[in-house]
Motif scaffolding. Structure first.
Motif, short mmCIF file in Angstrom:
data_model
loop_
_atom_site.label_atom_id
_atom_site.label_comp_id
_atom_site.label_asym_id
_atom_site.label_seq_id
_atom_site.Cartn_x
_atom_site.Cartn_y
_atom_site.Cartn_z
N ILE A 1 -38.07 13.53 62.44
CA ILE A 1 -36.92 13.85 63.29
C ILE A 1 -36.29 15.17 62.85
CG2 ILE A 1 -34.60 13.12 63.95
CD1 ILE A 1 -35.60 10.23 63.81
N PHE A 2 -36.16 15.36 61.54
CA PHE A 2 -35.57 16.59 61.01
C PHE A 2 -36.42 17.80 61.39
CE2 PHE A 2 -35.59 19.76 57.59
CZ PHE A 2 -34.26 20.17 57.64
N LEU A 3 -37.74 17.68 61.33
CA LEU A 3 -38.63 18.80 61.61
C LEU A 3 -38.66 19.15 63.10
CD1 LEU A 3 -41.63 17.93 59.26
CD2 LEU A 3 -39.97 19.77 58.95
N LEU A 4 -38.56 18.12 63.97
CA LEU A 4 -38.64 18.36 65.40
C LEU A 4 -37.28 18.62 66.05
CD1 LEU A 4 -41.27 15.66 66.46
CD2 LEU A 4 -41.64 18.10 66.07
N ALA A 5 -36.20 18.41 65.32
CA ALA A 5 -34.87 18.58 65.90
C ALA A 5 -34.59 20.01 66.35
CB ALA A 5 -33.80 18.12 64.90
N PRO A 6 -34.92 21.05 65.57
CA PRO A 6 -34.58 22.41 66.02
C PRO A 6 -35.20 22.80 67.35
CG PRO A 6 -35.10 22.41 63.69
CD PRO A 6 -35.46 21.06 64.20
N VAL A 7 -36.51 22.55 67.52
CA VAL A 7 -37.14 22.95 68.78
C VAL A 7 -36.65 22.08 69.93
CG1 VAL A 7 -39.18 21.45 68.57
CG2 VAL A 7 -39.34 23.61 69.83
N THR A 8 -36.32 20.82 69.65
CA THR A 8 -35.78 19.94 70.69
C THR A 8 -34.44 20.46 71.19
OG1 THR A 8 -36.89 18.05 69.67
CG2 THR A 8 -35.14 17.58 71.25
N VAL A 9 -33.58 20.86 70.25
CA VAL A 9 -32.28 21.40 70.64
C VAL A 9 -32.45 22.69 71.43
CG1 VAL A 9 -30.14 22.39 69.73
CG2 VAL A 9 -31.09 20.32 68.69
N LEU A 10 -33.36 23.55 70.99
CA LEU A 10 -33.59 24.81 71.70
C LEU A 10 -34.03 24.56 73.14
CD1 LEU A 10 -34.04 27.98 71.68
CD2 LEU A 10 -36.42 27.43 71.18
N LEU A 11 -35.02 23.70 73.33
CA LEU A 11 -35.54 23.46 74.67
C LEU A 11 -34.50 22.77 75.56
CD1 LEU A 11 -39.23 22.39 73.90
CD2 LEU A 11 -38.39 24.61 74.71
N LEU A 12 -33.67 21.92 74.98
CA LEU A 12 -32.63 21.27 75.78
C LEU A 12 -31.55 22.25 76.19
CD1 LEU A 12 -32.11 17.83 73.98
CD2 LEU A 12 -33.08 18.21 76.25
N VAL A 13 -31.07 23.04 75.23
CA VAL A 13 -29.93 23.91 75.49
C VAL A 13 -30.33 25.17 76.25
CG1 VAL A 13 -28.15 25.33 74.39
CG2 VAL A 13 -28.67 23.05 73.50
N ALA A 14 -31.46 25.78 75.87
CA ALA A 14 -31.83 27.09 76.43
C ALA A 14 -32.90 27.01 77.50
CB ALA A 14 -32.30 28.02 75.31
N PHE A 15 -33.46 25.81 77.78
CA PHE A 15 -34.49 25.70 78.82
C PHE A 15 -34.14 24.63 79.85
CE2 PHE A 15 -38.57 23.81 80.27
CZ PHE A 15 -39.01 24.89 81.02
N ALA A 16 -33.94 23.41 79.41
CA ALA A 16 -33.68 22.32 80.37
C ALA A 16 -32.34 22.49 81.07
CB ALA A 16 -33.77 20.97 79.65
N LEU A 17 -31.29 22.75 80.30
CA LEU A 17 -29.96 22.89 80.91
C LEU A 17 -29.89 24.07 81.89
CD1 LEU A 17 -27.51 22.01 78.00
CD2 LEU A 17 -28.14 20.63 80.00
N PRO A 18 -30.45 25.24 81.56
CA PRO A 18 -30.44 26.32 82.57
C PRO A 18 -31.15 25.94 83.86
CG PRO A 18 -30.86 27.25 80.41
CD PRO A 18 -30.88 25.76 80.24
N LEU A 19 -32.26 25.21 83.74
CA LEU A 19 -32.96 24.79 84.97
C LEU A 19 -32.11 23.80 85.75
CD1 LEU A 19 -36.66 24.35 83.73
CD2 LEU A 19 -35.66 26.27 84.97
N LEU A 20 -31.47 22.88 85.04
CA LEU A 20 -30.62 21.91 85.73
C LEU A 20 -29.39 22.57 86.34
CD1 LEU A 20 -30.77 18.92 83.21
CD2 LEU A 20 -31.94 19.12 85.41
N TYR A 21 -28.96 23.68 85.74
CA TYR A 21 -27.76 24.34 86.23
C TYR A 21 -27.98 24.96 87.61
CZ TYR A 21 -23.16 26.41 85.53
OH TYR A 21 -21.84 26.70 85.62
N ILE A 22 -29.23 25.19 87.99
CA ILE A 22 -29.51 25.76 89.30
C ILE A 22 -29.12 24.78 90.41
CG2 ILE A 22 -31.34 26.62 90.82
CD1 ILE A 22 -32.87 27.49 88.36
#
Length: 581
Positions: free
Chosen positions: A7-28
């Motif tokens: 969980i510790f190792l995968l947390a950074p990329v998960t946060v990045l993809l949620l905040v900087a990829f998934a949320l921008p797409l949902l914001y459309i």
């Protein structure tokens, strides 16, 4: 029980993809459906202007995809069979255009198809035409540029599948009486259908999201959806309409991709035929007459013997094809260099004289130098962040993660979304938190787009490391960090080095997100080049493009040296101690 280490190792990329990829797409979505959403979408689907743009986008994308598939398949087959120096040269022919900025590749076609460009100059000098042909600002120019940019993508998608096909299937088909065309379409093409499907989807999504080629090489009749979205964002005229157009583009692309997948899936069904039907047991059994099997079968002589002429023709077709495709891929890039040294004020080929004035103006211009330094800072930051995330992700997924395939699909999802749709979402969401026209906003976008490339390289390198080495180190008392520092990381370093070069180059040349997210305070080289080509097609833009292309070639050369150095060290280690290897 939770695996806190994973969980510790995968947390950074998960946060990045949620905040900087998934949320921008949902914001459309809320932006597109805010206010008078029904009226907005009715305007898109009922207005003759927008319906024509939609039809043009789909038509040009399909044309470019079909042409790219036809041109790329033989090249991918030849590359999959090549070895040694030939494989290296063919790989460079595909790799150099692939890693070159889309802006640079598109600008090159201005120097080729312009009224005073290479094609018209050649035809006029040969006396084949009396006045320049109107090649620019046409659908032909747009399709040529898109095909030129898409061929490397298709080749890479096909190569991974074709290299696993046993070349003896063609020999087997020939011995059974199949002519070359039937052998290819009956054996090789069906076996490569998965690669064809992947390549077609990748290329279609790329062409659907393209706005640089139609903006530079087309006219109002070749206007595409992505071009309209970029125009709406740049002018700030109507963000809600831009979001609605983005959803329209994504929806149309999804529907077409589903249709293409269904059509191609029909041709791949025989690869997974299911359970065989049980044999019938109610048939009468008796003595079988096998006397006919001992009788020789005479094959009728063909009326025309085409074997010898066919071999002669095919002996020339292969080299001619490779030469033409190589020229098509490399010529637009090579044309930039003489134009960059031109003494003329406008794009003319061949140049009336040669001068260093454009390079001197660029190097003495504060705007160009600042843009280069900005791109360099963003590229270095993106490279460092991407490498850290890729390393943590590779270690987090490991080799025995139960949901590895699902996790990898999520990690690679930025590659499946049209870049212009992601850039639109990033613009809409970043503008709410003050990240527009900032280096941090561009770094986040470049990290999202570059992470899949670096992860693929790092993952492939990690999978080639013998897991027994880590177990041996652990059995000798090394803790996990020491195992990583002394065993895993040194073996992973060559792949990370190549990934770092790819991340740096991708960030330095990335055009779409840079154009959307930069404006006045922050100007990257792609943004400056975009403005220079739009408002002043002088050799100055060719000089910048030539410098970017040279930097790309140097990065590729460094990557090749790293790979060759690793291969040489492995070979020397094997020769010195074969048992240890």
């Amino acid at each position: 029980m939770f695996d806190w280490r994973r969980i510790f190792l995968l947390a950074p990329v998960t946060v990045l993809l949620l905040v900087a990829f998934a949320l921008p797409l949902l914001y459309i979505v809320p932006e597109a459906f805010s206010g008078e959403a029904t009226k907005r979408f009715l305007r898109i689907f009922t207005s003759p202007v927008y319906t024509k743009i939609i039809r043009t986008t789909v038509r040009i994308s399909v044309e470019a995809t079909v042409i790219t598939l036809i041109v790329s398949f033989p090249l991918a087959w030849v590359l999959s069979r090549a070895k040694g120096v030939r494989a290296l040269l063919l790989g460079l022919v595909v790799l150099v255009p692939f890693l070159t900025s889309v802006l640079v590749r598109t600008f090159a076609w201005l120097a080729i198809l312009g009224q005073r460009g290479l094609v018209n100059a050649t035809l006029l000098s040969l006396g084949l035409i009396s006045e320049p042909l109107p090649l620019l600002f046409s659908e032909l120019a747009v399709v040529l540029a898109l095909v030129h940019s898409a061929i490397p993508m298709m080749v890479f998608a096909l190569f991974s599948v074709l290299r696993r096909i046993d070349g003896r299937v063609l020999l087997a088909a020939h011995t059974l009486g199949a002519n070359p065309a039937r052998a290819w379409f009956g054996m090789v093409v069906p076996l490569a259908i998965r690669g064809i499907q992947s390549g077609v989807i990748i290329v279609f999504l790329f062409t659907m999201a393209s706005f640089i080629a139609p903006a530079f090489l087309g006219n109002q009749r070749q206007q595409m959806l992505a071009q309209v979205i970029q125009s709406e964002i740049e002018t700030g005229a109507n963000w809600a309409l831009a979001a609605a157009l983005g959803i329209t583009l994504a929806a149309i692309a999804t529907l077409v991709v589903i249709g293409l997948s269904m059509v191609l899936g029909v041709f791949s069904r025989w690869q997974n035929p299911g359970e065989p039907k049980p044999a019938r047991t109610d048939l009468a059994t008796g003595t079988v007459d096998r006397s006919l099997l001992r009788d020789p079968v005479k094959r009728a002589a063909p009326r025309f013997n085409l074997a010898a002429p066919w071999r002669v023709v095919m002996g020339y077709v292969g080299p001619v094809y490779i030469t033409l495709v190589s020229a098509f891929l490399l010529l637009p890039l090579l044309v930039l260099f003489p134009v960059a040294f031109s003494s003329a004020e406008v794009l003319i080929f061949p140049p009336p004289g040669y001068s260093l004035r454009w390079f001197e103006e660029i190097l003495s211009s504060p705007q160009w130098v600042d843009a280069a330094l900005t791109s360099l800072r963003i590229g270095v930051a993106t490279c460092v962040v991407t490498l850290i995330l890729a390393t943590l992700t590779v270690l987090g997924l490991g080799r025995d993660f139960r949901y590895r395939n699902t996790a990898e699909a999520l990690m690679l999802s930025p590659m499946t979304v049209p870049a212009v749709v992601f850039a639109l979402g990033a613009y809409l969401s970043f503008s709410r938190v003050g990240l527009i026209d900032t280096e941090l906003g561009i770094i986040l976008a470049h990290t999202v787009l570059g992470f899949p490339l670096v992860y693929l390289v790092a993952s492939a390198t990690f999978s080639s490391i013998d897991p027994g080495l880590a177990r041996a180190a652990a059995s000798l008392g090394a803790n996990p960090f020491r195992v990583f520092r002394t065993v895993i990381f040194p073996l992973l370093l060559p792949g990370l080095s190549v990934g770092a070069l790819l991340a740096m180059l991708h960030s330095f040349d990335e055009s779409i997100a840079s154009i959307f997210l930069s404006n006045l305070s922050v100007k990257t080289l792609p943004r400056m080049l975009w403005e220079g080509i739009r408002f002043n097609t002088s050799p100055e833009s060719a000089a910048v493009s030539a410098m970017l292309l040279t930097a790309t070639c140097l990065v590729i050369l460094v990557g090749i040296l790293v790979i060759l150095g690793r291969s040489k060290r492995s070979s020397m280690a094997f020769q010195s101690d074969p048992d240890a290897v």
